[in-house]
Scaffold this motif. Structure first.
Motif, PDB file in Angstrom:
ATOM      1  N   ARG A  93      51.109  33.885  29.151  1.00 53.85           N
ATOM      2  CA  ARG A  93      51.785  33.549  30.413  1.00 53.85           C
ATOM      3  C   ARG A  93      51.907  34.781  31.307  1.00 53.85           C
ATOM      4  NH1 ARG A  93      54.408  29.743  26.937  1.00 53.85           N
ATOM      5  NH2 ARG A  93      55.956  31.230  26.170  1.00 53.85           N
ATOM      6  N   ALA A  94      52.164  35.941  30.702  1.00 57.14           N
ATOM      7  CA  ALA A  94      52.244  37.172  31.497  1.00 57.14           C
ATOM      8  C   ALA A  94      50.899  37.504  32.133  1.00 57.14           C
ATOM      9  CB  ALA A  94      52.720  38.330  30.622  1.00 57.14           C
ATOM     10  N   VAL A  95      49.811  37.302  31.392  1.00 56.71           N
ATOM     11  CA  VAL A  95      48.472  37.574  31.926  1.00 56.71           C
ATOM     12  C   VAL A  95      48.142  36.586  33.044  1.00 56.71           C
ATOM     13  CG1 VAL A  95      46.017  37.667  31.380  1.00 56.71           C
ATOM     14  CG2 VAL A  95      47.681  38.604  29.768  1.00 56.71           C
ATOM     15  N   GLN A  96      48.507  35.327  32.868  1.00 56.33           N
ATOM     16  CA  GLN A  96      48.285  34.342  33.923  1.00 56.33           C
ATOM     17  C   GLN A  96      49.003  34.749  35.204  1.00 56.33           C
ATOM     18  OE1 GLN A  96      49.375  30.460  32.468  1.00 56.33           O
ATOM     19  NE2 GLN A  96      47.698  30.378  30.977  1.00 56.33           N
ATOM     20  N   ARG A  97      50.224  35.222  35.064  1.00 58.81           N
ATOM     21  CA  ARG A  97      50.983  35.653  36.243  1.00 58.81           C
ATOM     22  C   ARG A  97      50.292  36.824  36.927  1.00 58.81           C
ATOM     23  NH1 ARG A  97      53.889  34.508  40.401  1.00 58.81           N
ATOM     24  NH2 ARG A  97      55.001  33.018  39.078  1.00 58.81           N
ATOM     25  N   VAL A  98      49.803  37.785  36.168  1.00 52.27           N
ATOM     26  CA  VAL A  98      49.113  38.930  36.761  1.00 52.27           C
ATOM     27  C   VAL A  98      47.872  38.467  37.512  1.00 52.27           C
ATOM     28  CG1 VAL A  98      47.856  41.061  36.269  1.00 52.27           C
ATOM     29  CG2 VAL A  98      50.001  40.583  35.074  1.00 52.27           C
ATOM     30  N   LEU A  99      47.109  37.554  36.916  1.00 52.45           N
ATOM     31  CA  LEU A  99      45.904  37.056  37.572  1.00 52.45           C
ATOM     32  C   LEU A  99      46.234  36.361  38.887  1.00 52.45           C
ATOM     33  CD1 LEU A  99      42.891  36.462  37.725  1.00 52.45           C
ATOM     34  CD2 LEU A  99      43.267  34.486  36.222  1.00 52.45           C
ATOM     35  N   VAL A 100      47.238  35.504  38.890  1.00 57.19           N
ATOM     36  CA  VAL A 100      47.619  34.804  40.117  1.00 57.19           C
ATOM     37  C   VAL A 100      48.084  35.804  41.175  1.00 57.19           C
ATOM     38  CG1 VAL A 100      49.315  33.216  41.117  1.00 57.19           C
ATOM     39  CG2 VAL A 100      48.144  32.611  38.995  1.00 57.19           C
ATOM     40  N   ASP A 101      48.870  36.788  40.781  1.00 58.04           N
ATOM     41  CA  ASP A 101      49.338  37.785  41.747  1.00 58.04           C
ATOM     42  C   ASP A 101      48.170  38.553  42.358  1.00 58.04           C
ATOM     43  OD1 ASP A 101      51.934  37.033  41.305  1.00 58.04           O
ATOM     44  OD2 ASP A 101      52.435  38.731  39.994  1.00 58.04           O
ATOM     45  N   ARG A 102      47.195  38.924  41.537  1.00 55.08           N
ATOM     46  CA  ARG A 102      46.037  39.657  42.051  1.00 55.08           C
ATOM     47  C   ARG A 102      45.177  38.775  42.959  1.00 55.08           C
ATOM     48  NH1 ARG A 102      46.362  45.035  42.456  1.00 55.08           N
ATOM     49  NH2 ARG A 102      47.585  45.827  40.717  1.00 55.08           N
ATOM     50  N   MET A 103      45.055  37.506  42.626  1.00 56.81           N
ATOM     51  CA  MET A 103      44.311  36.592  43.485  1.00 56.81           C
ATOM     52  C   MET A 103      45.012  36.430  44.827  1.00 56.81           C
ATOM     53  SD  MET A 103      43.237  33.768  40.587  1.00 56.81           S
ATOM     54  CE  MET A 103      42.597  32.548  41.747  1.00 56.81           C
ATOM     55  N   MET A 104      46.335  36.362  44.812  1.00 55.07           N
ATOM     56  CA  MET A 104      47.068  36.250  46.070  1.00 55.07           C
ATOM     57  C   MET A 104      46.929  37.519  46.908  1.00 55.07           C
ATOM     58  SD  MET A 104      50.476  33.919  45.351  1.00 55.07           S
ATOM     59  CE  MET A 104      51.186  34.909  44.040  1.00 55.07           C
ATOM     60  N   MET A 105      46.894  38.676  46.247  1.00 52.56           N
ATOM     61  CA  MET A 105      46.695  39.915  46.999  1.00 52.56           C
ATOM     62  C   MET A 105      45.330  39.915  47.685  1.00 52.56           C
ATOM     63  SD  MET A 105      48.352  42.876  44.549  1.00 52.56           S
ATOM     64  CE  MET A 105      47.914  44.156  45.724  1.00 52.56           C
ATOM     65  N   LEU A 106      44.290  39.443  46.973  1.00 55.84           N
ATOM     66  CA  LEU A 106      42.972  39.356  47.590  1.00 55.84           C
ATOM     67  C   LEU A 106      42.985  38.391  48.774  1.00 55.84           C
ATOM     68  CD1 LEU A 106      40.040  39.167  44.993  1.00 55.84           C
ATOM     69  CD2 LEU A 106      40.552  40.974  46.640  1.00 55.84           C
ATOM     70  N   ALA A 107      43.590  37.223  48.569  1.00 54.64           N
ATOM     71  CA  ALA A 107      43.604  36.195  49.606  1.00 54.64           C
ATOM     72  C   ALA A 107      44.398  36.626  50.824  1.00 54.64           C
ATOM     73  CB  ALA A 107      44.163  34.889  49.042  1.00 54.64           C
ATOM     74  N   GLY A 108      45.381  37.485  50.628  1.00 55.83           N
ATOM     75  CA  GLY A 108      46.235  37.859  51.740  1.00 55.83           C
ATOM     76  C   GLY A 108      45.893  39.167  52.414  1.00 55.83           C
ATOM     77  N   GLU A 109      45.230  40.100  51.679  1.00 53.70           N
ATOM     78  CA  GLU A 109      45.111  41.456  52.198  1.00 53.70           C
ATOM     79  C   GLU A 109      43.692  41.996  52.267  1.00 53.70           C
ATOM     80  OE1 GLU A 109      47.655  43.967  49.889  1.00 53.70           O
ATOM     81  OE2 GLU A 109      49.414  42.673  50.119  1.00 53.70           O
ATOM     82  N   ALA A 110      42.726  41.326  51.662  1.00 48.50           N
ATOM     83  CA  ALA A 110      41.361  41.866  51.661  1.00 48.50           C
ATOM     84  C   ALA A 110      40.824  41.972  53.088  1.00 48.50           C
ATOM     85  CB  ALA A 110      40.442  40.983  50.819  1.00 48.50           C
TER      86      ALA A 110
END
Length: 253
Positions: A140-157
């Protein structure tokens, strides 16, 4: 290796190949190796080791070689796994690497694109179930990290297509989690419910004020080419003798 290039500073006529993409099989092998670093089987600390890590003694301060804790004085068994997963994902989903994934697929369709990589990660991280409670919590912790990183890409790339593909991957993940809503594991149900709420909140966020167009600027043009690298001149004008020449008024020679 992932979205990487083999390159050499070849000279005209020397027969060297200046540039080529890392072949697809090498990139996929690297992706598989990286995905294994996100497996809770690899990330959990043996319980026999956890039993040997008591709270730090009184008056022993924290220092930089300790993992941050959410558990107060007690060692946090989830924190090292979270930090290790974020180390993998922060490098793999760096905005510049993600842009190279988009570019390499556009130039050579057999190479993995960003959508391929995100799908590969989602399948590896969300496609497994663990009976061991400790491994499930790490998952669950790894899933959260993946979602957070995907959101960073979607919002800031900076690259629009990176943001577009990361946003689409989040939408697909939201639907995937929703389809598994019948999970009887209360901990996983709560975790997935929060993930979905966070994803939807991110996707439905108010649009920020429109900024200037994000297209890259053009090079300055004429005179074309870099300045010559005259190291002797640079040393002469900027070295220890430069000040003396200027003070005596003897000119630059």
């Amino acid at each position: 290796v992932v979205a990487g290039l083999y390159y050499t500073y070849a000279l005209r006529g020397d027969g060297q190949e200046p540039l080529r993409f890392v072949p697809a099989d090498e990139q996929w092998a690297a992706l598989d190796a990286l995905r294994r670093t996100l497996d809770p089987v690899e990330l959990t600390i043996p319980r026999s080791i956890l039993q040997l890590i008591p709270p730090r003694p009184f008056r022993y301060p924290a220092h930089q070689e300790l993992f941050l804790r959410n558990t107060g004085l007690v060692f946090d068994a989830i924190a090292p796994a979270t930090a290790a997963a974020d180390m993998t994902l922060s490098f793999l989903l760096h905005p510049e690497r993600a842009a190279r994934m988009v570019q390499q697929e556009a130039l050579q369709p057999e190479l993995p694109g960003l959508d391929d990589v995100l799908g590969h990660l989602v399948e590896g991280v969300f496609g497994m179930r663990y009976r061991d409670g400790y491994q499930s919590e790490v998952n669950r912790a790894v899933q959260r990290v993946l979602v957070d990183r995907m959101m960073m890409l979607a919002g800031e790339a900076p690259m629009a297509q990176v943001r577009a593909q990361a946003t689409r991957a989040l939408e697909l993940l939201d639907m995937r989690i929703g389809e598994g809503a019948g999970n009887t594991d209360e901990a996983m149900t709560a975790h997935h419910a929060l993930l979905r709420k966070d994803i939807r909140r991110f996707l439905d966020r108010p649009h920020e004020p429109l900024a200037a167009p994000s297209a890259p600027g053009t090079p300055p043009g004429s005179p074309i080419g870099d300045q010559s690298m005259d190291w002797l001149d640079r040393w002469w004008f900027q070295g220890p003798s430069a000040g003396a020449w200027m003070r005596t008024g003897e000119g630059w020679g």
